[in-house]
Design an enzyme around this catalytic site. Structure first.
Site, short mmCIF file in Angstrom:
data_model
loop_
_atom_site.label_atom_id
_atom_site.label_comp_id
_atom_site.label_asym_id
_atom_site.label_seq_id
_atom_site.Cartn_x
_atom_site.Cartn_y
_atom_site.Cartn_z
N LYS A 262 0.87 -1.37 -0.02
CA LYS A 262 -0.07 0.11 0.09
C LYS A 262 0.96 1.25 -0.06
CE LYS A 262 -3.76 -1.95 2.87
NZ LYS A 262 -5.07 -1.69 1.97
N ARG A 336 -10.05 -11.65 3.55
CA ARG A 336 -11.00 -13.04 3.17
C ARG A 336 -10.34 -14.19 3.15
NH1 ARG A 336 -12.19 -9.95 -2.42
NH2 ARG A 336 -11.97 -8.31 -0.89
N1 BES Z 1 -7.63 -3.70 5.13
C1 BES Z 1 -8.06 -3.36 3.84
C2 BES Z 1 -9.37 -2.63 3.86
C3 BES Z 1 -9.66 -1.26 4.36
C4 BES Z 1 -9.29 -0.36 3.62
C5 BES Z 1 -9.71 -1.08 5.79
C6 BES Z 1 -9.36 0.93 4.20
C7 BES Z 1 -10.24 -0.09 6.28
C8 BES Z 1 -9.85 1.18 5.34
C9 BES Z 1 -8.22 -4.79 2.92
O1 BES Z 1 -7.41 -5.82 3.46
C10 BES Z 1 -7.73 -4.32 1.70
O2 BES Z 1 -6.60 -3.94 1.33
N2 BES Z 1 -8.76 -4.47 0.70
C11 BES Z 1 -8.51 -4.23 -0.42
C12 BES Z 1 -9.66 -5.09 -1.33
C13 BES Z 1 -9.20 -5.19 -2.66
C14 BES Z 1 -7.79 -5.74 -2.99
C15 BES Z 1 -10.14 -6.36 -3.22
C16 BES Z 1 -9.13 -2.78 -0.90
O3 BES Z 1 -9.68 -2.23 -0.07
O4 BES Z 1 -8.51 -2.21 -1.86
ZN ZN Z 2 -5.48 -5.64 2.67
#
Ligand code: BES
Ligand code: ZN
Ligand code: ZN
Length: 493
Positions: A262, A336
């Site tokens: 990220k 997930r």
């Molecule tokens: N932990 C994140 C989701 C999240 C984002 C929680 C912002 C709180 C605030 C999760 O693991 C993630 O990175 N999700 C991806 C999903 C995608 C790759 C399908 C996302 O949100 O981009």
């Molecule tokens: Zn994530």
């Protein structure tokens, strides 16, 4: 932690020097008037609230000098309209009067449930996280809250408020703690330390046990970190139980995104990614503390999502504990994968209801902002959570699980993939559909899923804006009260 004393009484106590009485200010088309018991309202007669700058706008706080003393005022709009409103007014009072030792809240409340909601609102905001400050930021003096109410309030109802607000604070503490002080093992130890409650057993599954139980999702996500993953299993077995509730929580102690690293703006806040597991774990303990006649099994699925030579690589294929194969196209869609293990473990027990809670997708925030959690599920699971959230006034919104989107997560070489790169549409729903692949069926011959609810609270787990109502800045402790309420309802209370 809440250490304030909460009392309800019908009669206005004798005025004391360290106590402020708080009345309500309500507005009608023509005027602004104070509400409370006759004795305290009498004192305010003749005051020009407008000139004093006292507003009847809901949650507006003012202090006026009367007879050499001070009276607090809280705006309630036209009137306190619901339990939810009372809880929020309580939050506003509780945030504004922390400098005084005792408050007497005298608002002419309309019901027993409004009285309790008001006290709950006050209790919910007696929290600050100053463990990392060399000098505490603010002095909290408030230790005594008395609410004036003609309704009989039982000590049990007050005790329940204390248990709930302590639980919310405990989730806030865990979630606010940075990842260097909250590795998977440390999270497990924190939970264990809080679990000395009759009927409760906590098991901490290490890598060996996780391998034995085939928890491939948790192990795979956790293998990039020097802090190994854990599954924390909490079982509460009361003497008499009328139902069995299973809880599953996402516990990513830090989500770097893995080998889909990220950017910093997205990584800040990822210490909160274990909020789901903290919420379900603490809720299970609160249910036990309240002695509810319902069996609870909670699975906290805990790992740190890091980058290293050992980390999952995009397009690795793993075989999950229910036999399904998953192509991990996106190491940042790790929640997930860990939840899949928890859901399949929970399904093996064939409970009456499974509820999972997770900060699963940024897409939830795109769809719903930062106060409403997204709710999905199968069978009567979603309705059970909607009913409970109605009672607690926690915000969530029911979302569909559109069958056609299952196509999005079919892999060319495995049964599933965890995310389709370049296809962000319906991201929250795709997350829900992926999880559903790991929810068991009612019986071997049935196509009906077990009763299941999935709460994506990437929205409301953390409040990075200003405090409002009974919600503070930072970790919110959202959904703990609703989960306890789910258990109360299932157990017939
Ligand atoms: N932990 C994140 C989701 C999240 C984002 C929680 C912002 C709180 C605030 C999760 O693991 C993630 O990175 N999700 C991806 C999903 C995608 C790759 C399908 C996302 O949100 O981009
Ligand atoms: Zn994530
Ligand atoms: Zn995550």
């Amino acid at each position: 932690m809440t250490s304030i004393k909460l009392t309800a009484t019908a009669k206005l106590p004798v005025a004391k020097a360290d106590t402020i009485v708080i009345n309500a200010l309500a507005s009608s088309a023509k005027s602004v008037k104070a509400l409370g018991s006759p004795a305290s309202i009498e004192k305010l007669a003749g005051l020009n609230f407008k000139l004093l700058g006292a507003s009847a706008k809901s949650e507006a706080i003012s202090r006026v000098s009367v007879d050499g003393g001070v009276v607090g005022l809280v705006g309630v709009g036209a009137a306190i309209s619901s339990d939810q409103h009372a809880r929020e007014i309580g939050g506003a009072i509780g945030r504004a009067f922390t400098d005084v030792k005792s408050i007497v809240v005298d608002l002419a409340l309309a019901s027993e449930s409004q009285t309790l909601a008001l006290l709950e609102g006050i209790a919910l905001v007696q929290y600050s996280f100053d463990r990392y400050k060399s000098a505490p930021q603010e002095r909290r003096a408030l230790s005594n809250v008395t609410v004036i109410s003609p309704f009989a309030i039982s000590p049990k109802a007050i005790e329940r408020i204390q248990v709930l607000s302590t639980a919310v604070d405990s989730v806030r503490d865990l979630v606010n703690t940075p990842a260097n002080d909250l590795t998977p093992q440390l999270l497990a130890e924190q939970i264990k330390a809080q679990a000395k409650i009759p009927g409760v057993v906590v098991e901490i599954w290490d890598e060996k046990r996780l391998a034995k139980e085939n928890c491939v999702g948790i192990l795979s996500v956790g293998k990039g970190s020097i802090h190994p993953p854990r599954l924390i299993k909490i079982t509460y077995t009361p003497k008499v139980s009328t139902a069995h509730l299973a809880l599953v929580g996402k516990g990513i102690t830090f989500d770097t995104g893995g080998l889909n690293l990220k950017p910093i703006a997205g990584m800040i806040g990822m210490k909160y990614d274990m909020a789901g597991s903290a919420t379900i774990g603490v809720a299970a303990l609160a249910i036990a503390k309240l002695g509810l006649p319902i069996k609870v099994t909670a699975f906290m699925c805990v790992a740190e999502n890091m980058v290293s030579g050992a980390a999952l690589k995009p397009t690795d294929v793993i075989k999950m504990r229910n036999g399904k194969t998953v192509e991990v196209t996106n190491p940042d869609a790790e929640g997930r994968l860990v939840l899949a293990d928890g859901l399949s473990l929970a399904s093996d027990l064939k409970p009456d209801l499974i509820v999972d809670v997770a900060t699963l997708t940024g897409a939830a925030r795109v769809a719903l902002g930062n106060r409403y959690a997204g709710l999905m599920g199968a069978g009567n699971g979603t309705q059970a959570v909607i009913d409970a959230a109605h009672d607690t006034s926690e915000l969530l919104w029911a979302m569909p699980l559109p069958e056609e989107l299952t196509e999005v997560i079919k892999s060319d070489i495995a049964d599933l993939m965890n995310s389709r790169i370049g296809n962000p549409s319906g991201g929250m729903l795709v997350g829900g559909l992926f999880l559903r692949e790991f929810v068991g069926k009612k019986s071997a011959s049935s196509d009906e899923y077990l009763n299941w609810a999935h709460i994506d609270f990437a929205t409301s787990a953390n409040n990075d804006l200003a405090a409002y109502g009974h919600t503070l800045k930072g970790a919110t402790g959202a959904m703990v009260r609703t989960l306890v309420r789910v258990a109360e309802r299932l157990s017939g209370k």
